[in-house]
Design an enzyme around this catalytic site. Structure first.
Site, PDB file in Angstrom:
ATOM      1  N   ASN A 134       0.871  -1.178   0.000  1.00 40.19           N
ATOM      2  CA  ASN A 134       0.000   0.000   0.000  1.00 40.19           C
ATOM      3  C   ASN A 134       0.908   1.228   0.000  1.00 40.19           C
ATOM      4  OD1 ASN A 134      -1.840   2.026   0.460  1.00 40.19           O
ATOM      5  ND2 ASN A 134      -2.249   1.466   2.597  1.00 40.19           N
ATOM      6  N   TRP A 135       0.995   1.882  -1.160  1.00 40.82           N
ATOM      7  CA  TRP A 135       1.936   3.002  -1.284  1.00 40.82           C
ATOM      8  C   TRP A 135       1.392   4.283  -0.657  1.00 40.82           C
ATOM      9  CZ3 TRP A 135       4.438   2.704  -6.884  1.00 40.82           C
ATOM     10  CH2 TRP A 135       5.057   1.446  -7.019  1.00 40.82           C
ATOM     11  N   LYS A 136       0.135   4.252  -0.271  1.00 46.75           N
ATOM     12  CA  LYS A 136      -0.529   5.428   0.320  1.00 46.75           C
ATOM     13  C   LYS A 136      -0.311   6.658  -0.586  1.00 46.75           C
ATOM     14  CE  LYS A 136       0.268   3.401   4.813  1.00 46.75           C
ATOM     15  NZ  LYS A 136       0.036   3.527   6.225  1.00 46.75           N
TER      16      LYS A 136
ATOM     17  N   HIS B 220      -9.577   1.061   4.689  1.00 46.10           N
ATOM     18  CA  HIS B 220      -8.322   1.236   5.435  1.00 46.10           C
ATOM     19  C   HIS B 220      -8.596   2.160   6.620  1.00 46.10           C
ATOM     20  CE1 HIS B 220      -4.211   2.346   6.407  1.00 46.10           C
ATOM     21  NE2 HIS B 220      -3.825   1.304   5.704  1.00 46.10           N
TER      22      HIS B 220
ATOM     23  N   GLU C 274      -7.015   4.514   7.830  1.00 42.51           N
ATOM     24  CA  GLU C 274      -6.775   5.942   7.565  1.00 42.51           C
ATOM     25  C   GLU C 274      -7.992   6.558   6.890  1.00 42.51           C
ATOM     26  OE1 GLU C 274      -3.032   5.452   5.523  1.00 42.51           O
ATOM     27  OE2 GLU C 274      -2.090   4.900   7.429  1.00 42.51           O
TER      28      GLU C 274
ATOM     29  N   GLU D  82      -5.664  -5.339  10.480  1.00 45.15           N
ATOM     30  CA  GLU D  82      -4.674  -4.298  10.734  1.00 45.15           C
ATOM     31  C   GLU D  82      -4.996  -3.591  12.047  1.00 45.15           C
ATOM     32  OE1 GLU D  82      -2.592  -3.048   6.901  1.00 45.15           O
ATOM     33  OE2 GLU D  82      -4.302  -1.729   7.135  1.00 45.15           O
TER      34      GLU D  82
ATOM     35  N   GLY E  64       1.987   2.091  10.696  1.00 49.92           N
ATOM     36  CA  GLY E  64       2.881   3.236  10.549  1.00 49.92           C
ATOM     37  C   GLY E  64       3.548   3.659  11.849  1.00 49.92           C
TER      38      GLY E  64
ATOM     39  N   SER F 181       3.168  -2.274  10.340  1.00 49.29           N
ATOM     40  CA  SER F 181       4.619  -2.224  10.563  1.00 49.29           C
ATOM     41  C   SER F 181       5.345  -3.507  10.172  1.00 49.29           C
ATOM     42  CB  SER F 181       4.923  -1.856  12.025  1.00 49.29           C
ATOM     43  OG  SER F 181       4.427  -0.558  12.303  1.00 49.29           O
TER      44      SER F 181
ATOM     45  N   GLY G   9       2.759  -1.244   4.277  1.00 48.57           N
ATOM     46  CA  GLY G   9       2.771   0.182   3.954  1.00 48.57           C
ATOM     47  C   GLY G   9       4.184   0.656   3.673  1.00 48.57           C
ATOM     48  N   GLY G  10       4.800   1.300   4.673  1.00 44.68           N
ATOM     49  CA  GLY G  10       6.112   1.930   4.495  1.00 44.68           C
ATOM     50  C   GLY G  10       7.151   1.056   3.802  1.00 44.68           C
TER      51      GLY G  10
END
Ligand code: PEP
Length: 258
Positions: A9-11, A94, A96, A164, A170, A210, A231-232
């Site tokens: 997930n590149w956000k 998600h 977010e 999640e 994150g 994470s 993610g990251g």
């Protein structure tokens, strides 16, 4: 046997040219890895150029969100039909989006329905906050998120779930493999009790929060965990590659042993 899946997930990261560079960097390595579904979810505007770029590759493409109407006066929104032409997967619900954009269980449900209707595979994200976790409410929250108005057998047979825990996204503070396995086991049991064992054994359930190249093995070694939403760490080609490679090796070994 459920095919493992790793989704990046590149956000809201990467311009179009940066996204193209990142795909060019990861593609050769990813194409050499079997037995794992490899999905990347870049920002909307990079979907069309990346679709062209990955022709003939084993990489699959997903979006990070969608609107639930097919078309019309919804300025700035992207419809399921538009996405269906470009990708196969879409992340829905998600945390977010639930948090910053006030997406309710009803809205998330409509988005899942809209995605399924055009043949997209939703990656439905569920998870509890830190306060809910500390108050011992994890199972109650997950049950509520899984009991959306239109949840039925076909609903779970068409989608992928991502557990999640919000406190792990994150933050660099991942759940332990054991914790995630237990909670995902609970999710599978819940689906079995509502819709039958067959569907519960079939649905793929990922862990997200994470995940890195250093901790992926801890999750993938767990029997209930079918992959990860990353993610990251999905923004670094070598790290994403390592996550996918370890997943392929570990799940391959586990399936030979069983
Ligand atoms: C995510 O975006 O779904 C996620 C799990 O992020 P991170 O891996 O950075 O925690």
């Amino acid at each position: 046997m459920r095919i493992p899946l790793i989704s990046g997930n590149w956000k809201m990261n990467t311009t179009v040219s940066e996204a193209i560079d990142l795909v060019n960097e990861m593609r050769p390595g990813l194409d050499q890895i079997d037995n794992v579904d490899k999905v990347i979810c870049p920002p909307f505007i990079s979907l069309a150029p990346i679709k062209e770029l990955i022709k003939g590759s084993t990489i699959k493409l997903g979006a990070q969100n969608l609107y639930f109407e097919e078309k019309g006066a919804y300025t700035g929104e992207i419809s399921p039909l538009m996405l269906a032409e470009l990708c196969k997967f879409v992340i829905v619900g998600h945390s977010e989006r639930r948090h910053y954009f006030n997406e309710t269980i009803e809205v998330v449900d409509k988005k899942v329905q809209a995605a399924l209707k055009v043949g997209l595979k939703p990656i439905l994200c569920i998870g509890e906050s830190l306060e809910e976790n500390e108050a011992g409410k994890t199972e109650e929250i997950l049950t509520r998120q899984l009991s959306s108005p239109s949840a039925r057998i076909y609903y779970f047979s068409g989608l992928i779930l991502a557990y999640e825990p919000i406190w792990a996204i994150g933050t660099g503070r991942a759940a332990t493999g054991k914790q995630a396995n237990e909670t995902i086991g609970f999710i599978r049991q819940h689906i079995a009790s509502q819709y039958g064992k067959g569907i519960a054994q079939q649905v793929r359930i990922l862990y997200g929060g994470s995940v890195t190249a250093d901790n992926i093995a801890e999750f993938i070694n767990q029997p209930e965990i079918d992959g990860a939403l990353v993610g990251g760490a999905s923004l670094k080609a070598s790290e994403f590659l390592s996550i996918v490679r370890q997943t392929s090796e570990i799940k391959g070994r586990l399936s030979e042993e069983s």
